[in-house]
Design a protein around this motif. Sequence first.
Motif, PDB file in Angstrom:
ATOM      1  N   LEU A  55       0.852  -1.179   0.000  1.00 41.50           N
ATOM      2  CA  LEU A  55       0.000   0.000   0.000  1.00 41.50           C
ATOM      3  C   LEU A  55       0.891   1.233   0.000  1.00 41.50           C
ATOM      4  N   ASP A  56       0.621   2.136  -0.933  1.00 38.51           N
ATOM      5  CA  ASP A  56       1.450   3.319  -1.127  1.00 38.51           C
ATOM      6  C   ASP A  56       0.574   4.561  -1.063  1.00 38.51           C
ATOM      7  N   LEU A  57       1.091   5.611  -0.436  1.00 33.18           N
ATOM      8  CA  LEU A  57       0.404   6.898  -0.434  1.00 33.18           C
ATOM      9  C   LEU A  57       1.130   7.829  -1.384  1.00 33.18           C
ATOM     10  N   GLU A  58       0.425   8.265  -2.425  1.00 35.24           N
ATOM     11  CA  GLU A  58       0.968   9.239  -3.370  1.00 35.24           C
ATOM     12  C   GLU A  58       0.412  10.606  -2.995  1.00 35.24           C
ATOM     13  N   VAL A  59       1.287  11.550  -2.675  1.00 31.15           N
ATOM     14  CA  VAL A  59       0.869  12.852  -2.164  1.00 31.15           C
ATOM     15  C   VAL A  59       1.240  13.948  -3.158  1.00 31.15           C
ATOM     16  N   ALA A  60       0.265  14.789  -3.480  1.00 29.81           N
ATOM     17  CA  ALA A  60       0.501  15.975  -4.301  1.00 29.81           C
ATOM     18  C   ALA A  60      -0.045  17.179  -3.549  1.00 29.81           C
ATOM     19  N   TYR A  61       0.511  18.353  -3.833  1.00 31.98           N
ATOM     20  CA  TYR A  61       0.042  19.542  -3.137  1.00 31.98           C
ATOM     21  C   TYR A  61       0.099  20.752  -4.063  1.00 31.98           C
ATOM     22  N   GLU A  62      -0.946  21.552  -3.963  1.00 31.71           N
ATOM     23  CA  GLU A  62      -0.996  22.805  -4.698  1.00 31.71           C
ATOM     24  C   GLU A  62       0.040  23.773  -4.118  1.00 31.71           C
ATOM     25  N   THR A  63       0.618  24.594  -4.957  1.00 28.16           N
ATOM     26  CA  THR A  63       1.559  25.604  -4.498  1.00 28.16           C
ATOM     27  C   THR A  63       0.978  26.381  -3.322  1.00 28.16           C
ATOM     28  N   ALA A  64       1.751  26.492  -2.250  1.00 30.94           N
ATOM     29  CA  ALA A  64       1.369  27.182  -1.012  1.00 30.94           C
ATOM     30  C   ALA A  64       0.346  26.403  -0.190  1.00 30.94           C
ATOM     31  N   ALA A  65       0.126  25.128  -0.544  1.00 26.59           N
ATOM     32  CA  ALA A  65      -0.764  24.286   0.253  1.00 26.59           C
ATOM     33  C   ALA A  65      -0.052  23.022   0.710  1.00 26.59           C
ATOM     34  N   GLU A  66       1.269  23.088   0.801  1.00 30.93           N
ATOM     35  CA  GLU A  66       2.036  21.883   1.116  1.00 30.93           C
ATOM     36  C   GLU A  66       1.709  21.361   2.515  1.00 30.93           C
ATOM     37  N   PRO A  67       1.718  20.031   2.664  1.00 28.87           N
ATOM     38  CA  PRO A  67       1.484  19.454   3.994  1.00 28.87           C
ATOM     39  C   PRO A  67       2.656  19.736   4.923  1.00 28.87           C
ATOM     40  N   PHE A  68       2.398  19.635   6.201  1.00 33.29           N
ATOM     41  CA  PHE A  68       3.467  19.782   7.183  1.00 33.29           C
ATOM     42  C   PHE A  68       4.425  18.593   7.066  1.00 33.29           C
ATOM     43  N   THR A  69       5.707  18.871   7.125  1.00 32.21           N
ATOM     44  CA  THR A  69       6.725  17.821   7.141  1.00 32.21           C
ATOM     45  C   THR A  69       7.749  18.166   8.224  1.00 32.21           C
ATOM     46  N   GLY A  70       8.704  17.273   8.419  1.00 33.42           N
ATOM     47  CA  GLY A  70       9.695  17.488   9.463  1.00 33.42           C
ATOM     48  C   GLY A  70       9.264  16.833  10.758  1.00 33.42           C
ATOM     49  N   ASN A  71       9.623  17.448  11.867  1.00 34.43           N
ATOM     50  CA  ASN A  71       9.341  16.881  13.182  1.00 34.43           C
ATOM     51  C   ASN A  71       8.410  17.773  13.996  1.00 34.43           C
ATOM     52  N   TYR A  72       7.722  17.157  14.946  1.00 36.27           N
ATOM     53  CA  TYR A  72       6.925  17.930  15.891  1.00 36.27           C
ATOM     54  C   TYR A  72       7.848  18.733  16.802  1.00 36.27           C
ATOM     55  N   THR A  73       7.401  19.917  17.176  1.00 31.78           N
ATOM     56  CA  THR A  73       8.183  20.753  18.086  1.00 31.78           C
ATOM     57  C   THR A  73       8.313  20.096  19.447  1.00 31.78           C
ATOM     58  N   VAL A  74       7.218  19.528  19.912  1.00 33.30           N
ATOM     59  CA  VAL A  74       7.204  18.841  21.207  1.00 33.30           C
ATOM     60  C   VAL A  74       7.366  17.343  20.970  1.00 33.30           C
ATOM     61  N   GLY A  75       8.406  16.766  21.516  1.00 37.55           N
ATOM     62  CA  GLY A  75       8.629  15.329  21.373  1.00 37.55           C
ATOM     63  C   GLY A  75       9.601  14.960  20.278  1.00 37.55           C
ATOM     64  N   GLY A  76       9.600  15.738  19.196  1.00 38.61           N
ATOM     65  CA  GLY A  76      10.592  15.558  18.152  1.00 38.61           C
ATOM     66  C   GLY A  76      10.357  14.430  17.174  1.00 38.61           C
ATOM     67  N   SER A  77       9.234  13.722  17.252  1.00 38.59           N
ATOM     68  CA  SER A  77       8.982  12.625  16.319  1.00 38.59           C
ATOM     69  C   SER A  77       8.598  13.177  14.951  1.00 38.59           C
ATOM     70  N   ASN A  78       8.786  12.356  13.911  1.00 38.39           N
ATOM     71  CA  ASN A  78       8.446  12.780  12.561  1.00 38.39           C
ATOM     72  C   ASN A  78       6.936  12.941  12.417  1.00 38.39           C
ATOM     73  N   PRO A 103       5.199   8.732   2.437  1.00 36.89           N
ATOM     74  CA  PRO A 103       6.224   9.772   2.300  1.00 36.89           C
ATOM     75  C   PRO A 103       6.289  10.627   3.555  1.00 36.89           C
ATOM     76  N   SER A 104       7.434  11.238   3.795  1.00 33.54           N
ATOM     77  CA  SER A 104       7.572  12.084   4.984  1.00 33.54           C
ATOM     78  C   SER A 104       8.241  13.415   4.684  1.00 33.54           C
ATOM     79  N   ASP A 105       8.652  13.617   3.440  1.00 35.40           N
ATOM     80  CA  ASP A 105       9.361  14.837   3.061  1.00 35.40           C
ATOM     81  C   ASP A 105       8.790  15.361   1.750  1.00 35.40           C
ATOM     82  N   LEU A 106       8.824  16.671   1.553  1.00 33.81           N
ATOM     83  CA  LEU A 106       8.274  17.250   0.332  1.00 33.81           C
ATOM     84  C   LEU A 106       8.987  16.737  -0.913  1.00 33.81           C
ATOM     85  N   SER A 107      10.233  16.313  -0.777  1.00 30.45           N
ATOM     86  CA  SER A 107      10.955  15.771  -1.928  1.00 30.45           C
ATOM     87  C   SER A 107      10.346  14.466  -2.423  1.00 30.45           C
ATOM     88  N   GLU A 108       9.542  13.814  -1.580  1.00 31.53           N
ATOM     89  CA  GLU A 108       8.863  12.574  -1.955  1.00 31.53           C
ATOM     90  C   GLU A 108       7.436  12.831  -2.431  1.00 31.53           C
TER      91      GLU A 108
END
Length: 273
Positions: A55-78, A103-108
């Motif tokens: 099972l694969d998640l294919e993610v696309a985003y409109e310019t200026a509507a990108e999903p949040f990526t990186g880590n949480y500020t509290v706890g630091g998990s992805n 995917p977990s990064d905008l490059s993906e």
Amino acid sequence: MIFRALIILSFFSLINCENGKTDLPPAVLGYIALDYLILTDPDRSSVYFSSVRSLDLEVAYETAAEPFTGNYTVGGSNIWNVTDSNMQDVFADRSYSVAITVPSDLSEMTEIPDQNRSTWSVNQLLDLVPRYRKKSSNYQSTSFFIVYVRGQLVDAPGVIAVTISGVLGIGPPVIFVFKDMIEQFNNNIALPDKAKKAEQMTLTHELGHALGLVNAGIPLYSSHQDKDHGNHCTNQSCGMFWALSETKVEAFNPVSPLIFGQECRDDIRNYNP
């Protein structure tokens, strides 16, 4: 073909489900899932939980509507570990393994051009699918398409996301997330992760619908369907409950990322088509 319009509103706002009309103020947050079931294609629950092995998640985003990526500020998990962990749990404890790719990064992910819309109809959303979807599915592999857009749904301006599956040959389920609605959670400096958590909780909820929860392809193992709110769970702590409140988002801890309640997990564990 069966059509379902499922609307979930936070703050327990009232809705007339019989005629499908709402009088939602813009600040009201919620979900809507539109489920179309075609029983002769590979995109249905009985296939997801029998012959599918990836099972694969294919993610696309409109310019200026990108999903949040990186880590949480509290706890630091992805951030995307929430979706990944829940999908891993969905297919755990079976007699076979399913490879999950999240995917977990905008490059993906894929950026698509600004669509210059402040409102969307369902047909306008569906027009994006053949233009930007790259992957397909079969009886061994499934790819859910997730698209982040600006604006809001024209007939229900308070909803956060729309799930559409199996209609007019679009293939596997498509989830549309309205970034403007997600950002309404991001209004408290003291709680910097609130919008990030709301986005992942929303996405996991919609994936639950796409997979067949609650009683929308995956049969009930116990009596926990909230029939007054369509295909949702009566357990208020479950991620498939009909409402997503500010309090629920604030209380969610990404360190313990599973959002589906035991009732929904039992449905999945005991489903062997």
